[in-house]
Design a protein around this motif. Sequence first.
Motif, PDB file in Angstrom:
ATOM      1  N   UNK A  42       5.355 -12.524  -2.200  1.00 37.84           N
ATOM      2  CA  UNK A  42       5.133 -12.569  -0.756  1.00 37.84           C
ATOM      3  C   UNK A  42       3.727 -12.094  -0.379  1.00 37.84           C
ATOM      4  N   UNK A  43       3.227 -11.034  -1.047  1.00 44.43           N
ATOM      5  CA  UNK A  43       1.882 -10.562  -0.697  1.00 44.43           C
ATOM      6  C   UNK A  43       0.830 -11.560  -1.187  1.00 44.43           C
ATOM      7  N   UNK A  44       1.069 -12.192  -2.344  1.00 46.54           N
ATOM      8  CA  UNK A  44       0.123 -13.204  -2.803  1.00 46.54           C
ATOM      9  C   UNK A  44       0.151 -14.426  -1.885  1.00 46.54           C
ATOM     10  N   UNK A  45       1.349 -14.772  -1.403  1.00 44.56           N
ATOM     11  CA  UNK A  45       1.502 -15.872  -0.439  1.00 44.56           C
ATOM     12  C   UNK A  45       0.620 -15.625   0.787  1.00 44.56           C
ATOM     13  N   UNK A 104      -1.987  -3.657  -3.116  1.00 45.54           N
ATOM     14  CA  UNK A 104      -1.914  -3.218  -1.715  1.00 45.54           C
ATOM     15  C   UNK A 104      -3.299  -2.867  -1.193  1.00 45.54           C
ATOM     16  N   UNK A 105      -4.109  -2.204  -2.026  1.00 46.06           N
ATOM     17  CA  UNK A 105      -5.475  -1.865  -1.608  1.00 46.06           C
ATOM     18  C   UNK A 105      -6.250  -3.123  -1.274  1.00 46.06           C
ATOM     19  N   UNK A 106      -6.148  -4.121  -2.149  1.00 47.86           N
ATOM     20  CA  UNK A 106      -6.880  -5.357  -1.899  1.00 47.86           C
ATOM     21  C   UNK A 106      -6.421  -6.034  -0.619  1.00 47.86           C
ATOM     22  N   UNK A 107      -5.104  -6.127  -0.423  1.00 38.71           N
ATOM     23  CA  UNK A 107      -4.583  -6.772   0.795  1.00 38.71           C
ATOM     24  C   UNK A 107      -5.082  -6.060   2.039  1.00 38.71           C
ATOM     25  N   UNK A 108      -4.995  -4.721   2.023  1.00 41.28           N
ATOM     26  CA  UNK A 108      -5.359  -3.967   3.226  1.00 41.28           C
ATOM     27  C   UNK A 108      -6.858  -3.917   3.459  1.00 41.28           C
ATOM     28  N   UNK A 109      -7.662  -4.016   2.393  1.00 38.98           N
ATOM     29  CA  UNK A 109      -9.113  -3.990   2.589  1.00 38.98           C
ATOM     30  C   UNK A 109      -9.681  -5.354   2.936  1.00 38.98           C
ATOM     31  N   UNK A 203      -3.066 -14.648  10.344  1.00 37.48           N
ATOM     32  CA  UNK A 203      -3.018 -14.442   8.895  1.00 37.48           C
ATOM     33  C   UNK A 203      -3.285 -13.002   8.448  1.00 37.48           C
ATOM     34  N   UNK A 204      -4.291 -12.292   8.997  1.00 34.87           N
ATOM     35  CA  UNK A 204      -4.510 -10.940   8.487  1.00 34.87           C
ATOM     36  C   UNK A 204      -3.433  -9.936   8.890  1.00 34.87           C
ATOM     37  N   UNK A 205      -2.769 -10.155  10.042  1.00 29.67           N
ATOM     38  CA  UNK A 205      -1.661  -9.251  10.396  1.00 29.67           C
ATOM     39  C   UNK A 205      -0.567  -9.386   9.340  1.00 29.67           C
ATOM     40  N   UNK A 206      -0.275 -10.613   8.980  1.00 27.14           N
ATOM     41  CA  UNK A 206       0.708 -10.921   7.949  1.00 27.14           C
ATOM     42  C   UNK A 206       0.296 -10.277   6.626  1.00 27.14           C
ATOM     43  N   UNK A 209       0.621  -6.514   6.704  1.00 28.75           N
ATOM     44  CA  UNK A 209       2.037  -6.143   6.673  1.00 28.75           C
ATOM     45  C   UNK A 209       2.576  -6.204   5.241  1.00 28.75           C
ATOM     46  N   UNK A 210       2.214  -7.260   4.506  1.00 24.06           N
ATOM     47  CA  UNK A 210       2.714  -7.361   3.131  1.00 24.06           C
ATOM     48  C   UNK A 210       2.131  -6.253   2.260  1.00 24.06           C
ATOM     49  N   UNK A 211       0.864  -5.885   2.501  1.00 28.15           N
ATOM     50  CA  UNK A 211       0.258  -4.785   1.740  1.00 28.15           C
ATOM     51  C   UNK A 211       1.023  -3.484   1.957  1.00 28.15           C
TER      52      UNK A 211
END
Lengths: 459, 205
Positions: A42-45, A104-109, A203-206, A209-211
């Motif tokens: 889901x986070x990669x999606x 998670x770090x990558x997603x959130x940054x 897209x970035x809110x999503x 959230x996954x991060x």
Amino acid sequence: MEVPSKTQPLFSIPVDSDHKATEFKPFDLSSPHMRAFHLAWFSLFSCFFSTFSIPPLLPIIRDDLNLSDTDVGNAGIASFAGSIFSRLAMGPACDLVGPRMASATLSLLTAPVVFSVAFISSPQAFILLRFLIGFSLANFVSSQFWMSSMFSSCVVGRANGVAAGWANVGSGLAQVVMPLLYTLIMRFNVQSSMAWRIAFIVPPIFQAATGLMVLAFGQDLPDGNYKHRRRTSKEPKQKVFDVLFNGLKNYRGWILGLTYGFCFGVELTTDNIIAEYFYDRFNVNMDMAGLIAATFGMANCVSRPTGGVVSDEMGKRFGIRGRLWSLWLVQTVAGLLCVLLGRVNSLWGSILVMCSFSLFVQAASGLTFGVVPFVSKRSLGVISGMTGSGGTVGAVVTQLLLFSGSNKFSTQTGISLMGLTMLLCTLPITLIYFPQWGGMFCGPSIEPDSINDDYYLLV
Amino acid sequence: MEFRGLFLPSLLLFSCLTATCYGMVTFSSLHRTLVVTASPTPGQVLKAGEDQITVTWSFNQTFQAGTDSTYKTVELKLCYPPISQVDRAWRKTVDDLKKDKTCQFKIVAKPYSSSDNSCTWTVERDIPSATYFVRAYAYNSDNVEVAYGQTTDSQKATNLFEVQAITGRHVSLDIASVCFSAFSILSLFGFFFMEKRKTRASQQK
């Protein structure tokens, strides 16, 4: 003498001696293994969705930011170039801090980068933005690493394939959702130039959230997080340089990087050029061309997992040899279909060939990551990073050489040439050899039973 | 003289017939029989959504009378000159008018009359920043292009004006962006901090 038995943690899913799951149950959320699977895909999606959210809105963005064709092409290449470096870095990061923290770090940054779409107003800013957003695709490496840590070798191909396949659907879905969002926002009487910027808030809110979900609900290993894992005397403390060097000097990582460049890389390039190809060559309208492009991307939902399943089944019957042979066969067929795609002259013939091509090329990607977990235990992250990174290098190279504006040959010739290079670059799989399991043409040279824990240091 | 008088209309008629026969009208087959003028001075910059253009058009009387007998409607369009088309394939000029992307914005469509035509148009909000000229297409009753006129020369290099688009940037959007980004980064560090506290607490036990 009685040996006091350790209390075994209870898992709702059958596990092996490393506590890795031996079954893959996608609709079960109770075990940490399956939770990790859902969090990973889901986070990669969401990262794929963010990266590919720009192309469908390009017709509006290019006029708004006064971009030229060169700018658009450079931005496309920049988005893949960004992921080359980040995938290479993600490998060692996973080996050291664990996939949960790293992804998670990558997603959130990278979410703030997508939020910054609101600010851009020049071509240079656009290219920089696509370069930075491309970094988020490194989460592919962390998801494959995570699956390889949670799932036993009999199902690891399946887990890797389904995770990556379902995540890849994000790129296809973005092609459909973003224009719909834009049209919806315009209904509120918002001017076009502002509407597309507002659409890019989603897209970035999503992604963020996954991060956060990964941080809250995920764990690196079946028994807990990296921080808390007990280091037995058999696993000496890893040093960054050792882990990195150990991975880099393994020739199998380089070969898999090359072959992945010509299955996944080719898939990425095709995602970029296929809509325009159908629009220009067969005169379908823009909506139909977009639908065809989205279909190619969304086929990942079934084709990549199929590759993973085939790898596991062949592995069960024939060991690594089976996995290598099936990878070579499927990727070669994909190459032949690619050559054919450039030669077919009718619209429906092309669509048929393109669908078959998508099935085989995406299955080949799934099959590649059925082999990667076996290359190195110590440097699993580095090998995953090298392979994943090779994929995007392949995309950049094929786009630059075959589909940039300076070419003298037509797109269909470019597609056939791409197929030919696929056939050539798939041959090195024959050179992969594992001393304990064998290769495509040779049997194992050391007894599998003689493997002891010291072998861990050898790989 | 009579032959010449017959020649032009018959050529036009013939090209119309060929067009309907083959379904393809080329720009090169059209004659420039309309005179079009627009209010912007060369190099003037107009603001999208605010400024106005006044366009006037009429039949060029130096052509034989009766040439315009097939004209039923006139459509005025905002078009890209070569300077706006450099390295931008989506604005390319192609002779086949069905595939031609030169003129992408409609100003007005009116029934044809040979003189005293004018229209004032506010430049729409969504017109992108670029250089433009105005072209008029005359259509026959089959809605096929039969003639044209434009404010610039045949090279499309003179008498061009610019439009400055509305920027989509807005303070509220910028603020929302910054807030969301800050939340994203702060929540990451928040998690780091909490995990460190948990480890320290469990170590102290």
